[in-house]
Design a protein around this motif. Structure first.
Motif, PDB file in Angstrom:
ATOM      1  N   MET A  49       5.593 -16.953  -8.362  1.00 55.28           N
ATOM      2  CA  MET A  49       5.929 -18.081  -7.783  1.00 55.28           C
ATOM      3  C   MET A  49       6.324 -18.191  -6.090  1.00 55.28           C
ATOM      4  N   LEU A  50       4.991 -18.187  -5.319  1.00 57.70           N
ATOM      5  CA  LEU A  50       5.565 -18.443  -4.524  1.00 57.70           C
ATOM      6  C   LEU A  50       5.677 -19.159  -3.307  1.00 57.70           C
TER       7      LEU A  50
ATOM      8  N   ASP B 201      -4.501 -15.563   7.841  1.00 58.26           N
ATOM      9  CA  ASP B 201      -3.411 -14.822   7.111  1.00 58.26           C
ATOM     10  C   ASP B 201      -2.844 -15.383   5.788  1.00 58.26           C
ATOM     11  N   ALA B 202      -2.806 -16.591   6.274  1.00 57.01           N
ATOM     12  CA  ALA B 202      -1.846 -17.361   4.659  1.00 57.01           C
ATOM     13  C   ALA B 202      -2.205 -17.272   3.444  1.00 57.01           C
ATOM     14  N   PRO B 203      -1.134 -16.458   2.429  1.00 57.35           N
ATOM     15  CA  PRO B 203      -1.619 -16.908   1.112  1.00 57.35           C
ATOM     16  C   PRO B 203      -1.080 -17.515   0.207  1.00 57.35           C
ATOM     17  N   VAL B 204      -2.165 -17.695  -0.583  1.00 58.51           N
ATOM     18  CA  VAL B 204      -2.068 -18.878  -1.165  1.00 58.51           C
ATOM     19  C   VAL B 204      -0.757 -18.957  -2.081  1.00 58.51           C
ATOM     20  N   CYS B 205       0.251 -20.277  -1.737  1.00 56.11           N
ATOM     21  CA  CYS B 205       0.264 -20.669  -1.700  1.00 56.11           C
ATOM     22  C   CYS B 205       1.234 -21.421  -3.531  1.00 56.11           C
ATOM     23  N   ASP B 206       2.218 -21.548  -4.913  1.00 57.90           N
ATOM     24  CA  ASP B 206       2.017 -22.243  -5.168  1.00 57.90           C
ATOM     25  C   ASP B 206       2.331 -24.174  -4.414  1.00 57.90           C
TER      26      ASP B 206
END
Length: 206
Positions: free
Chosen positions: A1-2, A60-65
């Protein structure tokens, strides 16, 4: 979980307690991960000169919850940055977005609060103008409330400064359950303050 923490030049350092609460929650739920996101990766200078590192830029941000937008004097610049506002809209379209303090004003400028209830920082030092008052006058399409936390489903907004702790605990409760939120409050020695706040009739709105 990010969990993503959105920061920028001029963030109030106390708003990074958001990161600190999540860091302590990792002791209970090790699968929690946290990253910092800014308009550009690299050094971000907070409002009183503290430098921190953003691990990712918007591109470049990751997909977060969930992405939590922090507040501070720099919010005014971010509220007119189309790059930032477009990022907020993209996050809102695909996942949970939240704010603490004047991060709510950035969400307001992006349009993601239109038609729903929200809050932001209320208390100010004269001659400042209350951000909550500015939200009401500038964005009349938002149901701006004085509640410390407003949970409108897809968006959670928290009030000023130290309420970033309560708002983060509320997000943890929503995503991981009350037991995790309660234990996190205990290990940061915040359980009495949290209980007192939650007992206020107007504490949580939505």
């Amino acid at each position: 979980m990010l969990f993503g923490i959105f920061i920028y030049d001029g963030v109030e350092p106390i708003d990074l307690a958001t990161f600190g609460v999540l860091s302590m929650a990792r002791r209970i739920v090790p699968r929690i991960r946290i990253c910092t996101i800014a308009p550009n990766a690299g050094i971000v200078r907070l409002s009183n000169g503290l430098d921190v590192i953003a691990q990712f830029g918007i591109d470049d941000a990751p997909v977060c919850d969930v992405v939590i937008v922090t507040g501070g004097p720099g919010w005014e610049q971010q509220a007119v940055s189309e790059t930032t506002l477009d990022y907020i809209r993209r996050v809102h379209a695909s996942t949970q977005v939240a704010s603490v303090c004047t991060g709510g004003m950035i969400l307001a400028a992006s349009g993601v609060l239109d038609g729903i209830a929200a809050t932001t920082k209320r208390a100010i030092a004269p001659p400042e103008v209350s951000p909550l008052g500015r939200m009401r006058s500038t964005y009349p399409q938002i149901d701006a409330q004085e509640a410390p936390i407003v949970d409108s489903g897809a968006v959670v907004t928290g009030g000023g400064v130290s309420l970033c702790i309560d708002t983060t605990l509320h997000i943890i409760q929503r995503m991981l359950g009350e037991a995790v939120a309660s234990e996190t409050a205990r290990i940061i020695e915040y359980q009495r303050a949290r209980k007192a706040n939650m007992n206020r009739e107007e504490f949580l709105a939505g």
